[in-house]
Design a protein around this motif. Sequence first.
Motif, PDB file in Angstrom:
ATOM      1  N   LYS A   2      42.770  47.325  32.609  1.00  0.00           N
ATOM      2  CA  LYS A   2      42.507  45.944  33.015  1.00  0.00           C
ATOM      3  C   LYS A   2      41.956  45.137  31.840  1.00  0.00           C
ATOM      4  CE  LYS A   2      40.184  42.956  36.322  1.00  0.00           C
ATOM      5  NZ  LYS A   2      40.196  41.877  35.393  1.00  0.00           N
ATOM      6  N   ARG A   3      41.090  45.757  31.043  1.00  0.00           N
ATOM      7  CA  ARG A   3      40.512  45.060  29.886  1.00  0.00           C
ATOM      8  C   ARG A   3      41.605  44.704  28.877  1.00  0.00           C
ATOM      9  NH1 ARG A   3      36.078  43.323  32.066  1.00  0.00           N
ATOM     10  NH2 ARG A   3      34.582  44.923  32.536  1.00  0.00           N
ATOM     11  N   ILE A   4      42.560  45.597  28.689  1.00  0.00           N
ATOM     12  CA  ILE A   4      43.670  45.311  27.772  1.00  0.00           C
ATOM     13  C   ILE A   4      44.490  44.148  28.325  1.00  0.00           C
ATOM     14  CG2 ILE A   4      45.826  46.205  26.807  1.00  0.00           C
ATOM     15  CD1 ILE A   4      44.431  48.945  26.642  1.00  0.00           C
ATOM     16  N   SER A   5      44.759  44.186  29.623  1.00  0.00           N
ATOM     17  CA  SER A   5      45.493  43.096  30.255  1.00  0.00           C
ATOM     18  C   SER A   5      44.742  41.774  30.093  1.00  0.00           C
ATOM     19  CB  SER A   5      45.719  43.410  31.732  1.00  0.00           C
ATOM     20  OG  SER A   5      46.397  42.363  32.366  1.00  0.00           O
ATOM     21  N   ASP A   6      43.417  41.813  30.298  1.00  0.00           N
ATOM     22  CA  ASP A   6      42.594  40.609  30.123  1.00  0.00           C
ATOM     23  C   ASP A   6      42.664  40.104  28.687  1.00  0.00           C
ATOM     24  OD1 ASP A   6      41.813  40.806  32.754  1.00  0.00           O
ATOM     25  OD2 ASP A   6      39.829  41.660  32.312  1.00  0.00           O
ATOM     26  N   LEU A   7      42.604  41.031  27.721  1.00  0.00           N
ATOM     27  CA  LEU A   7      42.671  40.653  26.310  1.00  0.00           C
ATOM     28  C   LEU A   7      43.998  39.974  25.994  1.00  0.00           C
ATOM     29  CD1 LEU A   7      41.418  40.685  23.477  1.00  0.00           C
ATOM     30  CD2 LEU A   7      42.398  42.976  23.181  1.00  0.00           C
ATOM     31  N   ILE A   8      45.085  40.528  26.524  1.00  0.00           N
ATOM     32  CA  ILE A   8      46.414  39.924  26.304  1.00  0.00           C
ATOM     33  C   ILE A   8      46.459  38.530  26.923  1.00  0.00           C
ATOM     34  CG2 ILE A   8      48.862  40.106  26.887  1.00  0.00           C
ATOM     35  CD1 ILE A   8      48.501  43.184  26.627  1.00  0.00           C
ATOM     36  N   SER A   9      45.931  38.389  28.136  1.00  0.00           N
ATOM     37  CA  SER A   9      45.906  37.072  28.795  1.00  0.00           C
ATOM     38  C   SER A   9      45.109  36.056  27.986  1.00  0.00           C
ATOM     39  CB  SER A   9      45.304  37.196  30.198  1.00  0.00           C
ATOM     40  OG  SER A   9      46.132  37.958  31.026  1.00  0.00           O
ATOM     41  N   GLU A  10      43.940  36.473  27.506  1.00  0.00           N
ATOM     42  CA  GLU A  10      43.120  35.571  26.705  1.00  0.00           C
ATOM     43  C   GLU A  10      43.817  35.229  25.390  1.00  0.00           C
ATOM     44  OE1 GLU A  10      40.332  33.918  27.608  1.00  0.00           O
ATOM     45  OE2 GLU A  10      40.722  34.828  29.557  1.00  0.00           O
ATOM     46  N   GLY A  11      44.493  36.204  24.797  1.00  0.00           N
ATOM     47  CA  GLY A  11      45.258  35.945  23.575  1.00  0.00           C
ATOM     48  C   GLY A  11      46.350  34.932  23.816  1.00  0.00           C
ATOM     49  N   ASN A  12      47.029  35.034  24.972  1.00  0.00           N
ATOM     50  CA  ASN A  12      48.074  34.062  25.324  1.00  0.00           C
ATOM     51  C   ASN A  12      47.498  32.665  25.475  1.00  0.00           C
ATOM     52  OD1 ASN A  12      50.199  35.884  25.313  1.00  0.00           O
ATOM     53  ND2 ASN A  12      49.946  36.403  27.466  1.00  0.00           N
ATOM     54  N   LYS A  13      46.340  32.568  26.133  1.00  0.00           N
ATOM     55  CA  LYS A  13      45.687  31.261  26.276  1.00  0.00           C
ATOM     56  C   LYS A  13      45.314  30.694  24.901  1.00  0.00           C
ATOM     57  CE  LYS A  13      43.519  32.432  30.665  1.00  0.00           C
ATOM     58  NZ  LYS A  13      42.220  32.749  31.288  1.00  0.00           N
ATOM     59  N   TYR A  14      44.739  31.547  24.067  1.00  0.00           N
ATOM     60  CA  TYR A  14      44.299  31.130  22.743  1.00  0.00           C
ATOM     61  C   TYR A  14      45.485  30.661  21.904  1.00  0.00           C
ATOM     62  CZ  TYR A  14      42.215  31.351  18.099  1.00  0.00           C
ATOM     63  OH  TYR A  14      41.790  31.030  16.836  1.00  0.00           O
ATOM     64  N   ASN A  27      44.707  40.586  15.014  1.00  0.00           N
ATOM     65  CA  ASN A  27      43.679  41.567  15.363  1.00  0.00           C
ATOM     66  C   ASN A  27      43.808  42.011  16.816  1.00  0.00           C
ATOM     67  OD1 ASN A  27      42.603  41.537  12.794  1.00  0.00           O
ATOM     68  ND2 ASN A  27      41.053  40.010  13.279  1.00  0.00           N
ATOM     69  N   ILE A  28      44.108  41.066  17.706  1.00  0.00           N
ATOM     70  CA  ILE A  28      44.330  41.407  19.113  1.00  0.00           C
ATOM     71  C   ILE A  28      45.527  42.348  19.225  1.00  0.00           C
ATOM     72  CG2 ILE A  28      45.086  40.491  21.353  1.00  0.00           C
ATOM     73  CD1 ILE A  28      43.377  37.977  20.714  1.00  0.00           C
ATOM     74  N   LEU A  29      46.600  42.028  18.517  1.00  0.00           N
ATOM     75  CA  LEU A  29      47.799  42.856  18.535  1.00  0.00           C
ATOM     76  C   LEU A  29      47.489  44.258  18.002  1.00  0.00           C
ATOM     77  CD1 LEU A  29      50.835  43.227  18.964  1.00  0.00           C
ATOM     78  CD2 LEU A  29      51.179  42.274  16.681  1.00  0.00           C
ATOM     79  N   ALA A  30      46.757  44.340  16.896  1.00  0.00           N
ATOM     80  CA  ALA A  30      46.428  45.640  16.308  1.00  0.00           C
ATOM     81  C   ALA A  30      45.581  46.476  17.264  1.00  0.00           C
ATOM     82  CB  ALA A  30      45.698  45.446  14.977  1.00  0.00           C
ATOM     83  N   LYS A  34      46.677  49.929  19.171  1.00  0.00           N
ATOM     84  CA  LYS A  34      45.886  51.155  19.040  1.00  0.00           C
ATOM     85  C   LYS A  34      45.544  51.734  20.409  1.00  0.00           C
ATOM     86  CE  LYS A  34      41.509  52.840  17.198  1.00  0.00           C
ATOM     87  NZ  LYS A  34      40.267  52.461  16.515  1.00  0.00           N
ATOM     88  N   MET A  35      45.105  50.891  21.336  1.00  0.00           N
ATOM     89  CA  MET A  35      44.725  51.364  22.666  1.00  0.00           C
ATOM     90  C   MET A  35      45.939  51.878  23.450  1.00  0.00           C
ATOM     91  SD  MET A  35      41.441  51.225  23.054  1.00  0.00           S
ATOM     92  CE  MET A  35      41.497  51.958  21.445  1.00  0.00           C
ATOM     93  N   LEU A  36      47.074  51.206  23.304  1.00  0.00           N
ATOM     94  CA  LEU A  36      48.275  51.662  24.003  1.00  0.00           C
ATOM     95  C   LEU A  36      48.723  53.029  23.473  1.00  0.00           C
ATOM     96  CD1 LEU A  36      50.278  48.337  24.375  1.00  0.00           C
ATOM     97  CD2 LEU A  36      48.975  49.554  26.120  1.00  0.00           C
ATOM     98  N   ARG A  37      48.522  53.260  22.182  1.00  0.00           N
ATOM     99  CA  ARG A  37      48.814  54.592  21.614  1.00  0.00           C
ATOM    100  C   ARG A  37      47.844  55.626  22.181  1.00  0.00           C
ATOM    101  NH1 ARG A  37      49.651  52.031  16.238  1.00  0.00           N
ATOM    102  NH2 ARG A  37      51.888  51.730  16.138  1.00  0.00           N
ATOM    103  N   VAL A  38      46.559  55.264  22.276  1.00  0.00           N
ATOM    104  CA  VAL A  38      45.556  56.183  22.805  1.00  0.00           C
ATOM    105  C   VAL A  38      45.919  56.591  24.224  1.00  0.00           C
ATOM    106  CG1 VAL A  38      43.147  56.330  23.588  1.00  0.00           C
ATOM    107  CG2 VAL A  38      43.663  55.409  21.323  1.00  0.00           C
ATOM    108  N   PHE A  39      46.378  55.637  25.034  1.00  0.00           N
ATOM    109  CA  PHE A  39      46.738  55.922  26.420  1.00  0.00           C
ATOM    110  C   PHE A  39      48.128  56.537  26.556  1.00  0.00           C
ATOM    111  CE2 PHE A  39      43.644  52.358  27.324  1.00  0.00           C
ATOM    112  CZ  PHE A  39      42.657  53.204  27.798  1.00  0.00           C
ATOM    113  N   GLY A  40      48.846  56.659  25.441  1.00  0.00           N
ATOM    114  CA  GLY A  40      50.160  57.289  25.480  1.00  0.00           C
ATOM    115  C   GLY A  40      51.270  56.386  25.979  1.00  0.00           C
ATOM    116  N   ASP A  95      48.941  42.383  41.070  1.00  0.00           N
ATOM    117  CA  ASP A  95      48.816  40.923  41.058  1.00  0.00           C
ATOM    118  C   ASP A  95      48.687  40.398  39.625  1.00  0.00           C
ATOM    119  OD1 ASP A  95      48.972  40.856  43.809  1.00  0.00           O
ATOM    120  OD2 ASP A  95      46.810  40.614  44.121  1.00  0.00           O
ATOM    121  N   LEU A  96      47.938  41.124  38.784  1.00  0.00           N
ATOM    122  CA  LEU A  96      47.800  40.723  37.383  1.00  0.00           C
ATOM    123  C   LEU A  96      49.147  40.791  36.665  1.00  0.00           C
ATOM    124  CD1 LEU A  96      44.474  42.511  36.410  1.00  0.00           C
ATOM    125  CD2 LEU A  96      44.854  40.047  36.583  1.00  0.00           C
ATOM    126  N   CYS A  97      49.889  41.858  36.911  1.00  0.00           N
ATOM    127  CA  CYS A  97      51.211  41.989  36.289  1.00  0.00           C
ATOM    128  C   CYS A  97      52.119  40.833  36.720  1.00  0.00           C
ATOM    129  CB  CYS A  97      51.852  43.321  36.681  1.00  0.00           C
ATOM    130  SG  CYS A  97      51.071  44.760  35.930  1.00  0.00           S
TER     131      CYS A  97
END
Length: 155
Positions: A2-14, A27-30, A34-40, A95-97
Amino acid sequence: MKRISDLISEGNKYMRREDFKPLLLQNILAYTTKMLRVFGVISNDQIGLERKAGASSSEEAVKGILDLFVDFRNAMRTEVKNMKSSNGSGTNIMDLCDKIRDESLPIMGVRLTDTKDGSKWALEDPKTLMKEVEELKKQKRLQREKKAAKIRKKN
């Protein structure tokens, strides 16, 4: 997730701000990568707005990031479906998706279509997509009003 999703949403707004700084988005993309790799969710080393030799179209320029985003969203949707089938509650994540698909991406000119095999994206005119979004909202509102009227009529 959820935090990653929130970060992407905030990045889109920004990114829609006139004074946005590309470095922050990088930096958001990096971090997201990294987190998506960690989660596989992703396993390759290439990510972001990599341009192929000779690539000149807008679609080719953003293909990597959109493919990543679609893969992330598909993984989230799969997880939610698994949660629902085991009597968990994945409604908020779903709903977030859907909010990203229906509200965030059309503003950027991206149509995201869900299929039985996952999601597919296409670049289209943002104005056309936003008109479609508004029409869909209007139809949903009318359906809710009809449903509410039926309930009031029964009572």
